[in-house]
Design a protein around this motif. Structure first.
Motif, PDB file in Angstrom:
ATOM      1  N   UNK A  11      15.264  41.561  69.830  1.00  0.00           N
ATOM      2  CA  UNK A  11      14.819  40.175  69.916  1.00  0.00           C
ATOM      3  C   UNK A  11      15.887  39.244  70.456  1.00  0.00           C
ATOM      4  N   UNK A  12      17.144  39.685  70.457  1.00  0.00           N
ATOM      5  CA  UNK A  12      18.232  38.856  70.971  1.00  0.00           C
ATOM      6  C   UNK A  12      19.151  39.675  71.862  1.00  0.00           C
ATOM      7  N   UNK A  13      19.757  38.965  72.814  1.00  0.00           N
ATOM      8  CA  UNK A  13      20.797  39.573  73.648  1.00  0.00           C
ATOM      9  C   UNK A  13      21.883  38.528  73.818  1.00  0.00           C
ATOM     10  N   UNK A  14      23.158  38.923  73.641  1.00  0.00           N
ATOM     11  CA  UNK A  14      24.251  37.960  73.646  1.00  0.00           C
ATOM     12  C   UNK A  14      25.302  38.347  74.674  1.00  0.00           C
ATOM     13  N   UNK A  15      25.896  37.312  75.277  1.00  0.00           N
ATOM     14  CA  UNK A  15      27.026  37.487  76.182  1.00  0.00           C
ATOM     15  C   UNK A  15      28.156  36.598  75.679  1.00  0.00           C
ATOM     16  N   UNK A  16      29.314  37.184  75.465  1.00  0.00           N
ATOM     17  CA  UNK A  16      30.453  36.441  74.917  1.00  0.00           C
ATOM     18  C   UNK A  16      31.091  35.573  76.003  1.00  0.00           C
ATOM     19  N   UNK A  17      30.496  34.386  76.226  1.00  0.00           N
ATOM     20  CA  UNK A  17      30.992  33.439  77.229  1.00  0.00           C
ATOM     21  C   UNK A  17      30.876  32.030  76.677  1.00  0.00           C
ATOM     22  N   UNK A  18      31.939  31.248  76.810  1.00  0.00           N
ATOM     23  CA  UNK A  18      31.886  29.831  76.426  1.00  0.00           C
ATOM     24  C   UNK A  18      32.269  28.924  77.585  1.00  0.00           C
ATOM     25  N   UNK A  19      32.365  29.501  78.793  1.00  0.00           N
ATOM     26  CA  UNK A  19      32.650  28.728  80.002  1.00  0.00           C
ATOM     27  C   UNK A  19      32.052  29.483  81.183  1.00  0.00           C
ATOM     28  N   UNK A  20      32.242  28.937  82.373  1.00  0.00           N
ATOM     29  CA  UNK A  20      31.701  29.586  83.558  1.00  0.00           C
ATOM     30  C   UNK A  20      30.330  29.042  83.928  1.00  0.00           C
ATOM     31  N   UNK A  21      29.574  29.855  84.655  1.00  0.00           N
ATOM     32  CA  UNK A  21      28.321  29.415  85.275  1.00  0.00           C
ATOM     33  C   UNK A  21      27.201  30.394  84.936  1.00  0.00           C
ATOM     34  N   UNK A  22      26.093  29.856  84.429  1.00  0.00           N
ATOM     35  CA  UNK A  22      24.904  30.648  84.133  1.00  0.00           C
ATOM     36  C   UNK A  22      23.869  30.374  85.212  1.00  0.00           C
ATOM     37  N   UNK A  99      20.442  29.874  74.559  1.00  0.00           N
ATOM     38  CA  UNK A  99      21.383  28.933  73.979  1.00  0.00           C
ATOM     39  C   UNK A  99      22.707  29.033  74.730  1.00  0.00           C
ATOM     40  N   UNK A 100      23.235  27.871  75.135  1.00  0.00           N
ATOM     41  CA  UNK A 100      24.456  27.865  75.940  1.00  0.00           C
ATOM     42  C   UNK A 100      25.528  27.008  75.261  1.00  0.00           C
ATOM     43  N   UNK A 101      26.774  27.471  75.243  1.00  0.00           N
ATOM     44  CA  UNK A 101      27.879  26.663  74.732  1.00  0.00           C
ATOM     45  C   UNK A 101      28.133  25.445  75.608  1.00  0.00           C
ATOM     46  N   UNK A 102      28.908  24.497  75.083  1.00  0.00           N
ATOM     47  CA  UNK A 102      29.133  23.220  75.752  1.00  0.00           C
ATOM     48  C   UNK A 102      29.808  23.370  77.118  1.00  0.00           C
ATOM     49  N   UNK A 103      30.667  24.373  77.290  1.00  0.00           N
ATOM     50  CA  UNK A 103      31.438  24.474  78.527  1.00  0.00           C
ATOM     51  C   UNK A 103      30.774  25.231  79.648  1.00  0.00           C
ATOM     52  N   UNK A 104      29.505  25.604  79.495  1.00  0.00           N
ATOM     53  CA  UNK A 104      28.820  26.422  80.496  1.00  0.00           C
ATOM     54  C   UNK A 104      27.982  25.549  81.425  1.00  0.00           C
ATOM     55  N   UNK A 105      28.165  25.712  82.731  1.00  0.00           N
ATOM     56  CA  UNK A 105      27.312  25.077  83.728  1.00  0.00           C
ATOM     57  C   UNK A 105      26.038  25.904  83.886  1.00  0.00           C
ATOM     58  N   UNK A 106      24.881  25.232  83.877  1.00  0.00           N
ATOM     59  CA  UNK A 106      23.601  25.929  83.980  1.00  0.00           C
ATOM     60  C   UNK A 106      22.959  25.623  85.321  1.00  0.00           C
ATOM     61  N   UNK A 107      22.637  26.668  86.075  1.00  0.00           N
ATOM     62  CA  UNK A 107      21.930  26.534  87.346  1.00  0.00           C
ATOM     63  C   UNK A 107      20.590  27.253  87.238  1.00  0.00           C
ATOM     64  N   UNK A 108      19.503  26.544  87.591  1.00  0.00           N
ATOM     65  CA  UNK A 108      18.165  27.138  87.523  1.00  0.00           C
ATOM     66  C   UNK A 108      17.488  26.976  88.872  1.00  0.00           C
ATOM     67  N   UNK A 109      16.998  28.074  89.440  1.00  0.00           N
ATOM     68  CA  UNK A 109      16.272  28.014  90.709  1.00  0.00           C
ATOM     69  C   UNK A 109      14.978  28.809  90.588  1.00  0.00           C
TER      70      UNK A 109
END
Length: 246
Positions: A11-22, A99-109
């Motif tokens: 039901x969940x999948x996690x990636x250990x990232x608190x910065x960068x680009x999604x 769910x995204x941490x504060x330091x992550x840039x989110x790009x949706x296309x």
């Protein structure tokens, strides 16, 4: 074409990232929520996938080389500073909350007509959206924001910590944005075939010429709120633009 092969779903999948680009591409049903953690968390809202007795022990793959490595119907690939997210099914697909941490840039296309409205809640990082058919819902987001859609409506609220630049543009849909009345902003409101509406509690100083005359154009209103500051551009070519108080 996607070869759908069933398995037991996590039901969940996690990636250990608190910065960068999604980078989220062609995912039809998604809500993005900001939170104070240090992982990107993918959760299914649609429950378990349909069981396929014939496919037990196998995995789902698609003709364009994607593999469901999440058990959620998604391919999530970590390329260091960039996380690439795509769904395997061309139509329909899983209902996902990210769910995204504060330091992550989110790009949706998104380019197909098969997706829902994309929703962003409490996201404190940068958001970039480029869609053809999707509407966009923004709830208590901070920015910077670059939002573009051709056929969708864009609605939302920006919080008191809003960061520039803010560019929110639809070709055929309306743009309806709420701001705190205390924001200091230099605004540009534009439409060609629609109308522009502004809450009277915003004390907007319209742009003036050297002779102290109010400057108008046929399709754009430019002015300053509370003396000016953040660059905010709201525009719809064929529909209305609304700037309302939060």
């Amino acid at each position: 074409m996607t070869l759908s092969i069933g398995f037991m779903q996590a039901q969940e999948y996690k990636v250990a990232k608190s910065s960068g680009r999604l980078e989220i591409r062609e995912v039809n049903h998604v809500v993005v929520e900001g939170y104070s953690g240090n992982e990107i968390v993918f959760t299914s809202r649609s429950g378990k996938r349909d069981d396929d007795e014939r496919a037990k022990g196998l995995r789902s793959v698609s003709a364009n080389g994607l593999e469901d490595n999440t058990n959620l119907g998604l391919s999530v690939v970590d390329k260091g500073n960039v996380i690439e997210v795509q769904q395997l099914k061309r139509m329909d697909g899983p209902e996902i909350t990210i769910k995204v941490p504060k330091g992550v840039t989110v790009s949706y296309s998104h380019t197909s007509p098969h997706g829902d409205e994309i929703e962003f809640k409490n996201v404190e990082g940068e958001i970039e959206v480029s869609t053809m058919h999707n509407g966009v819902q923004l709830t208590n987001v901070t920015g910077p924001l670059t939002i573009k859609t051709v056929h969708g409506d864009i609605e939302g609220t920006l919080n008191a910590s809003v960061k520039a630049p803010i560019s929110i543009v639809s070709v055929h849909g309306h743009v309806d944005i709420a701001l705190p009345t205390t924001v200091k902003a230099s605004v540009k409101l534009g439409t060609v075939y629609g109308e522009i509406f502004v809450d009277p509690e915003f004390k907007m100083d319209l742009e003036r010429t050297e002779n102290n005359m109010v400057k108008f154009s046929s399709d754009t209103v430019t002015g300053k709120i509370n003396g000016g500051g953040l660059d905010i551009n709201l525009s719809s070519t064929h529909n209305n633009v609304y700037l309302r108080k939060k």
